[in-house]
Design an enzyme around this catalytic site. Structure first.
Site, PDB file in Angstrom:
ATOM      1  CE  LYS A 298       9.931  -5.417  -7.234  1.00 52.43           C
ATOM      2  NZ  LYS A 298       9.902  -4.032  -8.120  1.00 52.43           N
TER       3      LYS A 298
ATOM      4  CD  GLU B 183       7.535   2.465  -7.646  1.00 45.85           C
ATOM      5  OE1 GLU B 183       6.538   1.905  -7.939  1.00 45.85           O
ATOM      6  OE2 GLU B 183       8.420   1.563  -7.136  1.00 45.85           O
TER       7      GLU B 183
ATOM      8  CE  LYS C  25       2.209  -4.706 -10.970  1.00 48.50           C
ATOM      9  NZ  LYS C  25       2.851  -5.994 -10.408  1.00 48.50           N
TER      10      LYS C  25
ATOM     11  CG  ASP D  71       5.852 -12.005 -14.681  1.00 49.88           C
ATOM     12  OD1 ASP D  71       6.468 -11.062 -14.462  1.00 49.88           O
ATOM     13  OD2 ASP D  71       4.704 -12.201 -14.295  1.00 49.88           O
TER      14      ASP D  71
ATOM     15  CB  VAL E 240       9.579   0.896 -12.393  1.00 50.85           C
ATOM     16  CG1 VAL E 240      10.923   1.457 -13.512  1.00 50.85           C
ATOM     17  CG2 VAL E 240       9.715   0.974 -11.038  1.00 50.85           C
TER      18      VAL E 240
ATOM     19  CB  SER F 194       9.347  -6.379 -14.824  1.00 53.34           C
ATOM     20  OG  SER F 194       8.548  -5.046 -14.595  1.00 53.34           O
ATOM     21  CB  ALA F 195       5.868  -3.609 -18.617  1.00 57.09           C
ATOM     22  CG  ASP F 196       9.326  -2.162 -14.363  1.00 52.43           C
ATOM     23  OD1 ASP F 196       8.211  -1.747 -14.601  1.00 52.43           O
ATOM     24  OD2 ASP F 196       9.597  -2.312 -13.036  1.00 52.43           O
TER      25      ASP F 196
HETATM   26  N1  PSU Z   1      10.228  -1.089  -5.839  1.00 49.02           N
HETATM   27  C1  PSU Z   1       9.798  -1.574  -4.650  1.00 49.02           C
HETATM   28  N2  PSU Z   1       8.619  -2.011  -4.529  1.00 49.02           N
HETATM   29  C2  PSU Z   1       7.794  -2.400  -5.363  1.00 49.02           C
HETATM   30  C3  PSU Z   1       8.193  -1.842  -6.613  1.00 49.02           C
HETATM   31  C4  PSU Z   1       9.320  -1.184  -6.876  1.00 49.02           C
HETATM   32  O1  PSU Z   1      10.721  -1.333  -3.593  1.00 49.02           O
HETATM   33  O2  PSU Z   1       6.713  -2.973  -5.054  1.00 49.02           O
HETATM   34  C5  PSU Z   1       7.139  -1.930  -7.777  1.00 49.02           C
HETATM   35  C6  PSU Z   1       7.490  -1.177  -9.098  1.00 49.02           C
HETATM   36  O3  PSU Z   1       6.444  -0.330  -9.323  1.00 49.02           O
HETATM   37  C7  PSU Z   1       7.858  -1.971 -10.222  1.00 49.02           C
HETATM   38  C8  PSU Z   1       6.691  -3.095  -9.892  1.00 49.02           C
HETATM   39  O4  PSU Z   1       7.596  -1.702 -11.213  1.00 49.02           O
HETATM   40  O5  PSU Z   1       6.855  -3.470  -8.600  1.00 49.02           O
HETATM   41  C9  PSU Z   1       7.151  -4.551 -10.661  1.00 49.02           C
HETATM   42  O6  PSU Z   1       5.934  -5.274 -11.096  1.00 49.02           O
HETATM   43  P1  PSU Z   1       6.213  -6.185 -12.237  1.00 49.02           P
HETATM   44  O7  PSU Z   1       7.067  -7.309 -11.929  1.00 49.02           O
HETATM   45  O8  PSU Z   1       4.711  -7.106 -12.049  1.00 49.02           O
HETATM   46  O9  PSU Z   1       6.321  -5.357 -13.488  1.00 49.02           O
HETATM   47 MN    MN Z   2       4.514  -9.635 -15.064  1.00 49.94          MN
END
Ligand code: PSU
Ligand code: MN
Length: 300
Positions: free
Chosen positions: A152, A21, A82, A131, A102, A133-135
């Site tokens: 994370k 990614e 992003k 919040d 992701v 994530s769409a993941d």
């Molecule tokens: N893994 C890491 N660092 C990152 C990410 C993943 O070590 O920055 C990214 C990935 O692309 C993941 C995103 O999908 O952070 C999540 O963002 P959000 O919570 O807004 O979906």
């Molecule tokens: Mn979000």
């Protein structure tokens, strides 16, 4: 969508390919570490006998596999967006550069015919402000194997794990019974299944695909030399309170929290992030090799 010729050739001949990614490059790590890391991940995948396919949006086009100059331009571009599912079409139409999350990478890699994808940590449920994530949703409906070091550490791990169960995402602890917590190798939360080798991970994925299960298989690979769980939680708590106080939300939240815990830890979390990304790329390449030796996953 543009497939890099090397990636296209590898896919045609059923050689192992690992998708990578790119939001971690554009938004997850400081410059110039981000470029070095992106190059290192590709080199690690190659050394382990697979073809890397870093996925990103390059001048309004989805690129599956980047030229070295494109990778460099993306990493240096402070205005890179992003790309997740909610803005992908618009970014293409507007000719933008973007790192793919992701969620977006899993969707695009699967579409390109790639079975294995490596990241650092997946997104999930944030403790506060609200919040999610769409993941999580994308992993529930895309049958791809994703190697990560867990959700994370900035997330509510218990809630994220519940969501993964509800959504039917297959979880495999890699040589662990407990959910790895990104910067830390272990959290208190037990996992439903464990594998010991890349071959076992490949077999579990093939079994799920053979049934036509709709979701991803998540291989959870604990960081080898991580930070203590309670210590990381303290940095996360402070960063989370600051985000709530200053009103940082939505797509800015994850990048803010990652940068803030990096500052609070004197760079220790970035060092851990780099290590786990490299370990995940290596394991993903080994699993991709095991899959291609086993004839590849059965297609729906
Ligand atoms: N893994 C890491 N660092 C990152 C990410 C993943 O070590 O920055 C990214 C990935 O692309 C993941 C995103 O999908 O952070 C999540 O963002 P959000 O919570 O807004 O979906
Ligand atoms: Mn979000």
């Amino acid at each position: 969508m543009r497939l890099h010729p090397e990636v296209a050739k590898a896919l045609q001949s059923r050689k192992p390919v690992v998708a990578l990614e790119s939001t971690v490059i554009t938004h997850g790590l400081p410059r110039p570490t981000n470029l070095e890391l992106a190059q290192t991940l590709e080199a690690i995948v190659r050394e382990a006998g697979a073809v890397p396919a870093t996925i990103a949006v390059v001048k309004g086009q989805v690129a599956v596999g980047l030229e070295p100059e494109e990778l460099e331009a993306l990493a240096k571009d402070e205005g890179a967006e992003k790309a997740s599912l909610w803005n992908l079409g618009a970014l293409l139409a507007q000719g933008k550069w973007a790192g793919t999350t992701v969620a977006a990478t899993a969707f695009l890699a699967h579409k390109a015919g790639i079975s294995v994808f490596a990241t650092g940590g997946i997104g999930g449920v944030h403790p506060h402000p609200y919040d999610e994530s769409a993941d999580l949703l994308e992993l529930s409906r895309t049958p791809i194997l994703v190697v990560s070091a867990g959700p994370k550490s900035i997330l509510n791990l218990a809630a994220t794990l519940e969501r993964l169960e509800t959504f039917g995402v297959a979880l495999l602890g890699y040589r662990t019974d407990h959910l790895p917590a990104f910067h830390s190798p272990k959290s208190p939360y037990p996992l439903p299944a464990r594998v010991e080798t890349p071959e076992e991970a490949a077999q579990a994925f093939q079994a799920a695909r053979g049934l036509g299960l709709p979701g991803a298989t998540l291989v959870l690979n604990p960081i080898s030399q991580g930070l203590p769980f309670e210590q990381v939680q303290r940095w996360v708590e402070q960063a989370t309170q600051e985000a709530a106080r200053t009103g940082i939300t939505s797509r800015a939240l994850t990048p803010f929290l990652l940068r803030r815990i990096s500052e609070l830890s004197g760079g220790q979390t970035d060092a851990a992030n780099l290590r786990l990304l490299q370990e995940n790329a290596r394991l993903a390449a080994e699993i991709a090799r095991a899959l291609s030796q086993g004839g590849g996953p059965s297609r729906r």
